[in-house]
Structures are given as structure tokens and as C-alpha cells.
Design a protein around this motif. Structure first.
Motif, PDB file in Angstrom:
ATOM      1  N   GLY A 182      44.837  39.694  33.803  1.00 47.63           N
ATOM      2  CA  GLY A 182      44.044  40.912  33.717  1.00 47.63           C
ATOM      3  C   GLY A 182      43.994  41.677  35.029  1.00 47.63           C
ATOM      4  O   GLY A 182      45.018  41.984  35.639  1.00 47.63           O
ATOM      5  N   GLU A 183      42.775  41.959  35.496  1.00 48.10           N
ATOM      6  CA  GLU A 183      42.593  42.756  36.706  1.00 48.10           C
ATOM      7  C   GLU A 183      43.029  42.022  37.968  1.00 48.10           C
ATOM      8  O   GLU A 183      43.192  42.640  39.023  1.00 48.10           O
ATOM      9  CB  GLU A 183      41.124  43.167  36.837  1.00 48.10           C
ATOM     10  N   LEU A 184      43.211  40.714  37.872  1.00 43.93           N
ATOM     11  CA  LEU A 184      43.639  39.945  39.045  1.00 43.93           C
ATOM     12  C   LEU A 184      45.141  40.025  39.278  1.00 43.93           C
ATOM     13  O   LEU A 184      45.626  39.656  40.347  1.00 43.93           O
ATOM     14  CB  LEU A 184      43.231  38.478  38.892  1.00 43.93           C
ATOM     15  N   PHE A 185      45.894  40.492  38.284  1.00 46.11           N
ATOM     16  CA  PHE A 185      47.357  40.461  38.367  1.00 46.11           C
ATOM     17  C   PHE A 185      47.863  41.264  39.562  1.00 46.11           C
ATOM     18  O   PHE A 185      48.594  40.741  40.412  1.00 46.11           O
ATOM     19  CB  PHE A 185      47.962  40.998  37.065  1.00 46.11           C
ATOM     20  N   ASN A 186      47.482  42.541  39.652  1.00 45.44           N
ATOM     21  CA  ASN A 186      47.979  43.392  40.736  1.00 45.44           C
ATOM     22  C   ASN A 186      47.503  42.936  42.113  1.00 45.44           C
ATOM     23  O   ASN A 186      48.294  42.934  43.074  1.00 45.44           O
ATOM     24  CB  ASN A 186      47.585  44.854  40.491  1.00 45.44           C
ATOM     25  N   PRO A 187      46.221  42.543  42.297  1.00 46.85           N
ATOM     26  CA  PRO A 187      45.820  42.018  43.606  1.00 46.85           C
ATOM     27  C   PRO A 187      46.600  40.778  44.033  1.00 46.85           C
ATOM     28  O   PRO A 187      46.947  40.630  45.212  1.00 46.85           O
ATOM     29  CB  PRO A 187      44.328  41.690  43.414  1.00 46.85           C
ATOM     30  N   ILE A 188      46.878  39.872  43.072  1.00 44.98           N
ATOM     31  CA  ILE A 188      47.657  38.674  43.406  1.00 44.98           C
ATOM     32  C   ILE A 188      49.045  39.069  43.909  1.00 44.98           C
ATOM     33  O   ILE A 188      49.524  38.561  44.935  1.00 44.98           O
ATOM     34  CB  ILE A 188      47.779  37.740  42.184  1.00 44.98           C
ATOM     35  N   ILE A 189      49.689  39.987  43.199  1.00 40.29           N
ATOM     36  CA  ILE A 189      51.026  40.444  43.597  1.00 40.29           C
ATOM     37  C   ILE A 189      50.974  41.094  44.979  1.00 40.29           C
ATOM     38  O   ILE A 189      51.797  40.824  45.856  1.00 40.29           O
ATOM     39  CB  ILE A 189      51.593  41.436  42.563  1.00 40.29           C
TER      40      ILE A 189
END
Length: 612
Positions: A55-62
Motif C-alpha cells: 500500500g502506502e509503504l511501497f513508494n517510501p520503501i523503494i
């Protein structure tokens, strides 16, 4: 279980590392294997979709992973490394990038059919190459020093620069269409300068704290890692994508402060970077939709990709490197190699979303176009770099090279025996005189301390995958082996047996694998050479096995290494426990009396004709 986020996270990391191992085991481009694995578990089999799951964590992790990867890459950018070809790197990173921007934008507009505004942004984005794809390719190809260094520096320096160029292009397009004011455009330049200053300041401050002992050893790597993430987040909060510039500037500053603890930090960051690259490629490719994959097959996209491969990149390199001293072969190789990777994929999503919100109709195609270029360049360059480098004479070596530390009479004839099988050999010693016999035998030599920074930056160690520490100092041998474990792997590092003291005093984790029998230390071996011992080559057959060889007057014969039918070297750290096929050659050090006995035995078996 497949729906569990914890399971998916562990599965992604595991698949990434397994992909790296498969690539290493079968000598394939790691990026290609990771991309294919991601496609299989994602859009093909639909086992999981990381973007939906996280979810919303995908882009920050990348984003955080990309920041760490860029910082780790920039830590290797020591200015001393490019003393002879700074002009080449500067011209490629500036003039070459400008040519790529202009010609790439024109190709996107006229060939892919994208509006001129969006093409202007795409052209800036496709300047990037990046360490995520360049570094694995360089390790795979074993290029000579100059082309390898130029490609590495370009990839790391241009990565944040390309993202900023695309960001500038977007701000300029929005301003030209009266969607933002001129003040916003000025704020972009101000934010870029500010974040670069933040990165430089943070790198210098952290370096000083590390060097003056304000941070204990066990906290150095964790604090550096947290500092990188903090600098990235703060800078990215000022303006999106400027965080990449900040962490790159931070890494370059620390790389050129020549910190005493720098090597430990670099090894830690390399391990983290491998983990990040492996995981992120799986996450990105597994999150692709079938519609995006179908868009890639559009014929206009394919023509655009071909133009980027065969026109835009070669043209930018050949024009930007006029008069900088590169050979035609080097310009040809550099002009072909420009794989796009994680940064292009992650940044493209940001631009696609921002332009879609602004009402640009063809913004949605940015992701598919980026994906097409990433896959095409990764496949084309991953499978061709070694072949092309070999054809152009820019590969350091195809054979596994051996580096021997310690000049001595034994090292000289040992190296000559290895070199007789067309293996690159280098002997390094701190004494010019200790290398005299090796020079007489035509062995490549270098005078210097293998542990010094001078040797590291002035001697090309790329061709040598095996290291043998054979100095007369046991502790120095152990130190050398320990220093090169991260680069070469413990299985490729050897040292001569301990001469003084009890071998058990040295832990198994210290030093390299012991060569030869325990009694045959370097002092004993050199004494044998003085006594006239010489190299002997014995081929094993079905009738004459290794066991026969070892029992055949073993007290006068010391096995050194074996060469199998494929010309692979096997060093005999414990010959009695190995099994070799018929056709393998055993190279040994044999006493002169044993050599004479063999000659007499052979002569006695010859029938001498008599006269009637």
C-alpha cells in the motif's frame, strides 16, 4: 499464507538473493535474472503484488532503498581514481547528458508519438543509467580500468543529475503552460542548491565525527546508515527527488576525506546495497500490471527503444568525447553500454502521476515507456558487454588471474608455472630486490605494500580473482588475507603454512586457506629452490591416479596445484582429500635427485639397438 505481508517481504528478499546466486553460478547478468523472477511471480503467475500488499509503504520503501544504493555507490567515487581521465567523465556527464536529453526528447516525440511537453521531461529522465545496473555489469565483464571507471562514475553521478534535469523540465513545462509561476521555477534551483549543501555538510560533519572517535566502532555503520536516510528524507521534503542529489553529494564528500574506518563502512554498505538491489528489482517487476506489459509491445515504443540504443547513446558519447584521448574501441563500448535501472523506474512513477494531475493526456505512457527501455537495455547490455569487451580488446582477462604477495625464488618459479597455462599472474612485494628473479622470468611485478592506498589506486587488480599470501611474515599474510576476503571471497584466498608458532593460534576466520602441507612453509620452499628443486608436470590417467602420484616417492615431491581438462586451476590445500579425473595435470615441486631418477628410469626402458 501468500497474503501475509511478512511472508511476501521475506519471499521478496529470498527471491532476490537466490536470483543473485543463480546469476553467479551460471555466469549470467544478475539484473536479467531478477527481472525475470519478478515478472514470473508477479504479472505471470499472480502469486503476489507488492504494490498492492504494501500500500502506502511501497513508494517510501523503494525511495529509501534507492537512497542507500546511491550513497553506497558514491562512497566509491574517490577523485584519485580518475586522475588520468577526468575530462572524459566531465564531458560525458555534462555535454553527453545534454545531447542525450535533446535527442532522446526528439525521439520520444517523433517516434513514440508523445507530445513535445512530455517528451521534454522523458528525455531528461532517460539521461540516468545508475549504479544498480552498472556495478553488477562491471563485475561481470571484468573491463579494463579506464572504461570501467568511466562507466562507474557516469552511472553514479548522472543518476541524481538526470532526476533533477527531468524535474527541471517538468517545472519548465508547467511554467510555460502557465500552471505555475516563475517563483516556483526559481524555488526549484534554490532547493537543488540547498539540498546539495545539506548533503556536503552532513557528509563532512559525519566524517569528522567518525575520524575523531566521537562515535564508537560498533555504532559507526548504524549511525552512517541512519544519517543517510535522515539526509534523504529532509532533502526530499524540501523538494521531491532532490534527496538523491543530497545523498550522492554526502557519499562523494566522505569518499574523499580518506577516513581510517572508511573500508569497514564501505563493506557494510556493499552488503546492504546487494540486499536492496535484489529486493527492489523483484518488488518493481512483480508489481507490474498486464496492461503495462502489453503497452510495451506497441510498435512505436519498440522503435523508440531501438533509437535510444543505436542512435541516441552512441551519438552522445562520440560527440562528447571528441579530443579527450579515448580510443575508438573505448568510445564504442561506452557508447553502447547505458542500462537504465531502479532510479528511472521509481522516478517515472512520480512524473506520470504529477503530469496526469496537471491534465497531460499522454502522461500515463511514461511508466510503460520507461519499463520498455529498462528491460531492453538490461537484456541487451547484460548479455553483450562481456562479448563486446572481448571483441574490442577491453576485457582485462578471460582467464582467472592469480596475485601472489611476497617476492622470493619460490614465488617466481611458482608464478612461472601458473603463467605457463596462460593465466595472468602478478607478484607484489615491498622490496624491489625481492622481485628480481620474477622479472628475469618475465613475470609481471609491482613494488609496493598491497595494504596501502597507493597500491590500491595505482595498480589494476581487476584481472586477479585468486590471492596467495606468501611473504615470510605469518601475521602479515593473515592480515592480507583478511583484508581481501570481502572482495575475493574466502574460497579464493590462500596463504603459505605458518612458519613460527602454533597454527592453532590463528582462528579459522583469520587468514586464508593453507597451501601445501604444514611442513612446507615459505622458508622451506625457498630452501628447496636453493637446493635445485624444479617444477614437474604429471598427467593423471586411468592407470596412474592421484593416489599413485602421492605414493610415488612423496618425500621428494610437493604437489603445488592441478590443472583440469578445461584449464581450470585447483590449488592443493589438501591434495589427499581430492579426486581428479584422468587428463588432469598435477604441477609439483620435485627434488633434483628425483628428476634424475625418473630420467634414468626412462632411459633404462629404452632398447638400444646393437650391431650385428
Amino acid at each position: 499464507m501468500l497474503d501475509s505481508i511478512t511472508f511476501q517481504l521475506v519471499a521478496i528478499v529470498m527471491l532476490g538473493i537466490v536470483s543473485q546466486w543463480i546469476a553467479w553460478r551460471f555466469k549470467l547478468p544478475a539484473i536479467v535474472i531478477m527481472s525475470l523472477v519478478g515478472l514470473i511471480v508477479g504479472p505471470l503467475l499472480h502469486l503476489f503484488n507488492p504494490e498492492e500488499s504494501f500500500g502506502e509503504l511501497f513508494n517510501p520503501i523503494i525511495s529509501l532503498a534507492v537512497a542507500i544504493i546511491l550513497f553506497e555507490g558514491s562512497l566509491s567515487l574517490d577523485i584519485r581514481e580518475i586522475k588520468g581521465f577526468r575530462r572524459s567523465i566531465f564531458r560525458i556527464s555534462t555535454v553527453g547528458s545534454l545531447i542525450t536529453w535533446i535527442t532522446g526528447s526528439l525521439a520520444a516525440h517523433f517516434l513514440a508519438g508523445i507530445s513535445l511537453d512530455v517528451s521534454f521531461i522523458i528525455g531528461g529522465l532517460f539521461i540516468v543509467t545508475g549504479p544498480t545496473v552498472i556495478m553488477p555489469l562491471l563485475r561481470q565483464a571484468k573491463l579494463k580500468e579506464r572504461p570501467a571507471t568511466i562507466l562507474k562514475w557516469e552511472g553514479i553521478v548522472v543518476d541524481p543529475f538526470g532526476a533533477l534535469v527531468a524535474l527541471f523540465a517538468m517545472e519548465a513545462v508547467l511554467w510555460a503552460n502557465k500552471m505555475i509561476t516563475g517563483t516556483s521555477l526559481l524555488m526549484f534551483f534554490g532547493a537543488s542548491v540547498l539540498t546539495a549543501i545539506i548533503g556536503i555538510g552532513a557528509g563532512y560533519l559525519l566524517g569528522r565525527l567518525l575520524e575523531h572517535g566521537y562515535i564508537p566502532e560498533f555504532l559507526k555503520s548504524p549511525i552512517v546508515l541512519v544519517s543517510v536516510l535522515l539526509v534523504f528524507v529532509l532533502s526530499d521534503g524540501i523538494m521531491h527527488e532532490t534527496g538523491l542529489l543530497a545523498v550522492t553529494a554526502m557519499g562523494i564528500v566522505m569518499a574523499n576525506m580518506h577516513l581510517t574506518s572508511f573500508r569497514d563502512l564501505l563493506h557494510f554498505k556493499e552488503n546492504i546495497s546487494v540486499l536492496m538491489i535484489s529486493s527492489i528489482f523483484i518488488m518493481l517487476t512483480a508489481s507490474l500490471s498486464n496492461n503495462t506489459l502489453m503497452d510495451i509491445l506497441n510498435w512505436r515504443m519498440l522503435i523508440f527503444v531501438l533509437a535510444m540504443l543505436f542512435i541516441v547513446r552512441p551519438l552522445s558519447i562520440w560527440l562528447s568525447t571528441i579530443g579527450v584521448g579515448l580510443t575508438k574501441q573505448e568510445r564504442t563500448l561506452i557508447g553502447w553500454i547505458a542500462p537504465r535501472g531502479i532510479v528511472a523506474l521509481t522516478v517515472s512513477g512520480f512524473f506520470a502521476g504529477r503530469l496526469s494531475e496537471a491534465g497531460f493526456q499522454d502522461a500515463d505512457i511514461i511508466t510503460a515507456l520507461t519499463l520498455a527501455l529498462v528491460f531492453a537495455t538490461v537484456l541487451a547490455h547484460g548479455f553483450s558487454i562481456s562479448w563486446l569487451a572481448r571483441k574490442l580488446g577491453l576485457q582485462a582477462t578471460e582467464e582467472t588471474g592469480v596475485m601472489i604477495v611476497g617476492g622470493s625464488p619460490f614465488s617466481a618459479i611458482f608464478a612461472e608455472a601458473i603463467q605457463s597455462y596462460n593465466k595472468p599472474v602478478l607478484i607484489i612485494d615491498r622490496s624491489w630486490g625481492a622481485l628480481s628473479q620474477a622479472r628475469q622470468l618475465g613475470i609481471k611485478t609491482e613494488v609496493g605494500d598491497i595494504l596501502s592506498e597507493h597500491t590500491e589506486y595505482h595498480v589494476d587488480l581487476t584481472p586477479y580473482e585468486i590471492l596467495i599470501a606468501a611473504t615470510e611474515e605469518d601475521s602479515y599474510n593473515a592480515l592480507i588475507c583478511q583484508r581481501f576476503v570481502p572482495e575475493l571471497g574466502r574460497e579464493n584466498i590462500f596463504q603459505t603454512p605458518i612458519h613460527t608458532g602454533d597454527p592453532s593460534d590463528y582462528s579459522k576466520s583469520i587468514g586464508g586457506k593453507a597451501l601445501f602441507d604444514q611442513d612446507n612453509d615459505i622458508h622451506t620452499l625457498n630452501r628447496y629452490i636453493d637446493e635445485g628443486y624444479m617444477i614437474r608436470k604429471t598427467q593423471l590417467t586411468e592407470q596412474y591416479t592421484l593416489g599413485d602420484f602421492l605414493e610415488d616417492d612423496s618425500h621428494k615431491t610437493i604437489p603445488l596445484f592441478a590443472v583440469d581438462k578445461d584449464n581450470n586451476l585447483v590449488f592443493l590445500s589438501n591434495a589427499k582429500k581430492r579426486a581428479f579425473e584422468p587428463g588432469t595435470t598435477i604441477v609439483s615441486l620435485t627434488s633434483p635427485t628425483r628428476k634424475m631418477e625418473k630420467a634414468l628410469e626412462k632411459a633404462s626402458n629404452v632398447d638400444i639397438p646393437t650391431k650385428d
